[in-house]
Design a protein around this motif. Structure first.
Motif, mmCIF file in Angstrom:
data_model
loop_
_atom_site.group_PDB
_atom_site.id
_atom_site.type_symbol
_atom_site.label_atom_id
_atom_site.label_comp_id
_atom_site.label_asym_id
_atom_site.label_seq_id
_atom_site.Cartn_x
_atom_site.Cartn_y
_atom_site.Cartn_z
ATOM 1 N N ARG A 1 0.829 -1.212 0.000
ATOM 2 C CA ARG A 1 0.000 0.000 0.000
ATOM 3 C C ARG A 1 0.863 1.261 0.000
ATOM 4 N NH1 ARG A 1 -3.334 -3.161 3.494
ATOM 5 N NH2 ARG A 1 -2.339 -2.276 5.347
ATOM 6 N N ARG A 2 1.936 1.259 0.800
ATOM 7 C CA ARG A 2 2.799 2.445 0.826
ATOM 8 C C ARG A 2 3.469 2.653 -0.528
ATOM 9 N NH1 ARG A 2 4.294 1.092 6.544
ATOM 10 N NH2 ARG A 2 5.987 -0.180 5.717
ATOM 11 N N ALA A 3 3.920 1.578 -1.152
ATOM 12 C CA ALA A 3 4.558 1.702 -2.461
ATOM 13 C C ALA A 3 3.554 2.194 -3.506
ATOM 14 C CB ALA A 3 5.148 0.356 -2.889
ATOM 15 N N LEU A 4 2.301 1.704 -3.428
ATOM 16 C CA LEU A 4 1.269 2.164 -4.350
ATOM 17 C C LEU A 4 1.011 3.655 -4.167
ATOM 18 C CD1 LEU A 4 -0.955 1.786 -6.430
ATOM 19 C CD2 LEU A 4 -2.471 1.002 -4.580
ATOM 20 N N ALA A 5 0.930 4.111 -2.930
ATOM 21 C CA ALA A 5 0.706 5.540 -2.678
ATOM 22 C C ALA A 5 1.840 6.379 -3.249
ATOM 23 C CB ALA A 5 0.564 5.786 -1.174
ATOM 24 N N GLU A 6 3.057 5.896 -3.148
ATOM 25 C CA GLU A 6 4.191 6.652 -3.702
ATOM 26 C C GLU A 6 4.133 6.670 -5.224
ATOM 27 O OE1 GLU A 6 7.000 9.253 -3.458
ATOM 28 O OE2 GLU A 6 6.108 8.350 -1.673
ATOM 29 N N ARG A 7 3.711 5.574 -5.838
ATOM 30 C CA ARG A 7 3.560 5.561 -7.305
ATOM 31 C C ARG A 7 2.478 6.542 -7.733
ATOM 32 N NH1 ARG A 7 3.914 -0.081 -6.629
ATOM 33 N NH2 ARG A 7 1.706 -0.366 -7.128
ATOM 34 N N ILE A 8 1.405 6.624 -6.964
ATOM 35 C CA ILE A 8 0.323 7.563 -7.276
ATOM 36 C C ILE A 8 0.830 8.997 -7.199
ATOM 37 C CG2 ILE A 8 -1.891 8.473 -6.455
ATOM 38 C CD1 ILE A 8 -2.538 5.579 -5.535
ATOM 39 N N ARG A 9 1.571 9.322 -6.159
ATOM 40 C CA ARG A 9 2.107 10.683 -6.020
ATOM 41 C C ARG A 9 3.025 11.027 -7.190
ATOM 42 N NH1 ARG A 9 3.027 8.754 -0.598
ATOM 43 N NH2 ARG A 9 1.370 9.465 0.790
ATOM 44 N N ALA A 10 3.878 10.091 -7.576
ATOM 45 C CA ALA A 10 4.786 10.340 -8.691
ATOM 46 C C ALA A 10 4.000 10.562 -9.986
ATOM 47 C CB ALA A 10 5.750 9.165 -8.854
ATOM 48 N N PHE A 11 2.951 9.785 -10.195
ATOM 49 C CA PHE A 11 2.113 9.938 -11.395
ATOM 50 C C PHE A 11 1.450 11.306 -11.413
ATOM 51 C CE2 PHE A 11 -1.945 9.634 -13.618
ATOM 52 C CZ PHE A 11 -1.574 9.036 -14.814
ATOM 53 N N VAL A 12 0.921 11.715 -10.270
ATOM 54 C CA VAL A 12 0.245 13.011 -10.196
ATOM 55 C C VAL A 12 1.226 14.137 -10.491
ATOM 56 C CG1 VAL A 12 -0.880 14.640 -8.630
ATOM 57 C CG2 VAL A 12 -1.581 12.240 -8.647
ATOM 58 N N ARG A 13 2.415 14.085 -9.914
ATOM 59 C CA ARG A 13 3.407 15.151 -10.145
ATOM 60 C C ARG A 13 3.751 15.282 -11.626
ATOM 61 N NH1 ARG A 13 5.903 12.664 -5.471
ATOM 62 N NH2 ARG A 13 5.593 13.956 -3.617
ATOM 63 N N GLN A 14 3.790 14.155 -12.331
ATOM 64 C CA GLN A 14 4.127 14.179 -13.749
ATOM 65 C C GLN A 14 3.000 14.717 -14.609
ATOM 66 O OE1 GLN A 14 5.192 10.132 -14.610
ATOM 67 N NE2 GLN A 14 7.174 10.259 -13.576
ATOM 68 N N HIS A 15 1.760 14.728 -14.080
ATOM 69 C CA HIS A 15 0.598 15.120 -14.883
ATOM 70 C C HIS A 15 -0.181 16.279 -14.281
ATOM 71 C CE1 HIS A 15 1.465 10.946 -16.109
ATOM 72 N NE2 HIS A 15 0.977 11.287 -17.279
ATOM 73 N N LEU A 16 0.469 17.062 -13.420
ATOM 74 C CA LEU A 16 -0.233 18.170 -12.781
ATOM 75 C C LEU A 16 -0.803 19.164 -13.787
ATOM 76 C CD1 LEU A 16 1.924 19.095 -9.648
ATOM 77 C CD2 LEU A 16 -0.440 18.257 -9.659
ATOM 78 N N HIS A 17 -0.132 19.346 -14.911
ATOM 79 C CA HIS A 17 -0.567 20.319 -15.904
ATOM 80 C C HIS A 17 -1.728 19.814 -16.744
ATOM 81 C CE1 HIS A 17 2.127 17.550 -17.968
ATOM 82 N NE2 HIS A 17 1.465 17.843 -19.065
ATOM 83 N N ASP A 18 -2.058 18.539 -16.635
ATOM 84 C CA ASP A 18 -3.098 17.929 -17.471
ATOM 85 C C ASP A 18 -4.476 18.265 -16.906
ATOM 86 O OD1 ASP A 18 -4.753 16.404 -19.011
ATOM 87 O OD2 ASP A 18 -3.704 14.510 -18.684
ATOM 88 N N PRO A 19 -5.325 18.980 -17.654
ATOM 89 C CA PRO A 19 -6.661 19.309 -17.138
ATOM 90 C C PRO A 19 -7.550 18.087 -16.939
ATOM 91 C CG PRO A 19 -6.462 19.919 -19.456
ATOM 92 C CD PRO A 19 -5.094 19.535 -18.999
ATOM 93 N N GLU A 20 -7.176 16.964 -17.565
ATOM 94 C CA GLU A 20 -7.955 15.730 -17.423
ATOM 95 C C GLU A 20 -7.465 14.855 -16.265
ATOM 96 O OE1 GLU A 20 -10.690 15.166 -19.139
ATOM 97 O OE2 GLU A 20 -10.342 17.136 -20.043
ATOM 98 N N LEU A 21 -6.557 15.382 -15.444
ATOM 99 C CA LEU A 21 -6.074 14.625 -14.290
ATOM 100 C C LEU A 21 -7.176 14.567 -13.243
ATOM 101 C CD1 LEU A 21 -3.645 13.203 -12.886
ATOM 102 C CD2 LEU A 21 -3.096 15.426 -11.864
ATOM 103 N N LYS A 22 -7.803 13.435 -13.129
ATOM 104 C CA LYS A 22 -8.905 13.232 -12.197
ATOM 105 C C LYS A 22 -8.723 11.875 -11.520
ATOM 106 C CE LYS A 22 -11.946 15.883 -15.224
ATOM 107 N NZ LYS A 22 -13.109 15.838 -16.142
ATOM 108 N N PRO A 23 -9.367 11.675 -10.373
ATOM 109 C CA PRO A 23 -9.210 10.387 -9.682
ATOM 110 C C PRO A 23 -9.490 9.181 -10.574
ATOM 111 C CG PRO A 23 -10.240 11.964 -8.219
ATOM 112 C CD PRO A 23 -10.125 12.647 -9.548
ATOM 113 N N ALA A 24 -10.498 9.277 -11.429
ATOM 114 C CA ALA A 24 -10.816 8.134 -12.299
ATOM 115 C C ALA A 24 -9.662 7.838 -13.251
ATOM 116 C CB ALA A 24 -12.094 8.423 -13.080
ATOM 117 N N THR A 25 -9.020 8.892 -13.757
ATOM 118 C CA THR A 25 -7.880 8.714 -14.656
ATOM 119 C C THR A 25 -6.704 8.070 -13.928
ATOM 120 O OG1 THR A 25 -8.573 10.723 -15.816
ATOM 121 C CG2 THR A 25 -6.355 9.904 -16.254
ATOM 122 N N ILE A 26 -6.474 8.538 -12.704
ATOM 123 C CA ILE A 26 -5.366 8.004 -11.911
ATOM 124 C C ILE A 26 -5.609 6.537 -11.575
ATOM 125 C CG2 ILE A 26 -4.099 8.252 -9.743
ATOM 126 C CD1 ILE A 26 -4.943 11.239 -9.817
#
Length: 328
Positions: free
Chosen positions: A213-238
């Motif tokens: 679970r901790r590793a998954l949370a870190e992967r999620i954070r890294a994904f979000v940081r890479q796509h912060l500029h994307d207007p389609e960045l939403k929980p469903a996309t993640i």
């Protein structure tokens, strides 16, 4: 922090002592040798960032058999090329973004890939990151650890890239991190190392549920940081990008973020980026609404309210204070 230039005398002895503490290894006496090493103690986990002229390091069999050295050691090479001879005969080249997992119970010999170039002074400095921790902290069966010992894998994609980026980021942020951050950062390093090794073994089930679970949370954070500029960045996309359900995404992230929701965390990271851009002299002429849209705030009113709530002043006031701009 160790710098050879700060110690005009006996610096080589100091460097050798550091190498012995870090890897129970000896270092060659190189001509015109220059080195820099930052050592970070993150609880029981040690992370060190090093840069040095091409040189040879080795651990003899007698040192490897010491019972007090039951440690796992991970090496990430960032620049330069080396050749590793492990456990008496296995030889393999190491290049940029290569990861190598070693067990302290085995000898090794690592040296510049092209000794002729090194002697001629043509090799660039070698830079890398090392991670050391007690073997018992790795949440994998002993047999699986032995299988991984001596193996290498890429840090260019997947879990290896995530681990490498986190380790490099630690070095960049070392000056602003606080002592109270160390234990949690050490836990994160262990989780990412465990996930990386388990992925290489193709056996995620070998990891405890909490580590996964901790590793998954870190992967999620890294994904979000890479796509912060994307207007389609939403929980469903993640959730779709990580092949998990929306409910599982929210549950894991909230558990691993001290109760902070994913939406709140994303908004905070976007505000941080906007806050940085508004204070950048190179972006002085960029309209505030353009900066807001770039970081996911299409409505000016929403951006101003969120910014003022986070920083206590409006985006315009922040820009004027940061850039010394008093124009209306």
């Amino acid at each position: 922090m160790f710098r050879s230039e700060d110690i005009p005398e006996d610096w080589l002895d100091c460097w050798r002592e550091l190498m012995f503490r870090a890897r129970s290894a000896d270092a060659t006496d190189a001509h015109a040798f220059e080195a820099e090493l930052r050592r970070m103690e993150l609880g029981p986990v040690t992370v060190w960032h090093a840069s040095y002229a091409p040189a040879r390091f080795w651990r003899r069999a007698r040192a490897a058999r010491r019972p007090d050295l039951e440690r796992c050691q991970l090496t990430l090479l960032l620049e330069g090329r080396m050749t590793l001879t492990y456990d008496g005969g296995q030889t393999t080249p190491l290049g940029p973004r290569d990861l190598r997992f070693l067990d302290s119970s085995s000898p090794f010999d690592i040296q510049p890939h092209d000794e002729g170039a090194a002697d001629a002074g043509e090799c660039r400095a070698v830079t890398g990151v090392g991670v050391d921790f007690p073997r018992e902290l790795l949440p994998l069966p002993p047999q699986r650890i032995r299988e991984m010992s001596g193996r290498g894998f890429s840090a260019r994609e997947g879990t290896g890239a995530l681990l490498a980026d986190f380790l490099v980021g630690l070095g960049r942020q070392a000056d602003v991190l606080r002592p109270c951050d160390a234990p949690r950062l050490g836990t994160t390093v262990l989780d990412l190392v465990s996930a990386c090794l388990s992925h290489a073994l193709d056996d995620q089930s070998a990891l405890p549920a909490e580590t996964r679970r901790r590793a998954l949370a870190e992967r999620i954070r890294a994904f979000v940081r890479q796509h912060l500029h994307d207007p389609e960045l939403k929980p469903a996309t993640i959730a779709a990008a990580h092949h998990i359900s929306l409910s599982h995404l929210h549950r894991v992230f909230t558990e691993q973020s001290g109760g902070e929701t994913l939406a709140v965390w994303i908004r905070a990271r976007r505000l941080e980026q906007a806050h940085r851009d508004l204070a950048d002299p190179a972006l002085r002429s960029t309209p505030i609404h353009t900066v807001a849209v770039r970081w996911g705030f299409p409505r000016a009113g929403d951006f101003t309210r969120a910014f003022r709530c986070a920083y206590g002043l409006s985006p315009r006031e922040h820009r004027q204070r940061s850039l010394g701009d008093t124009r209306p």
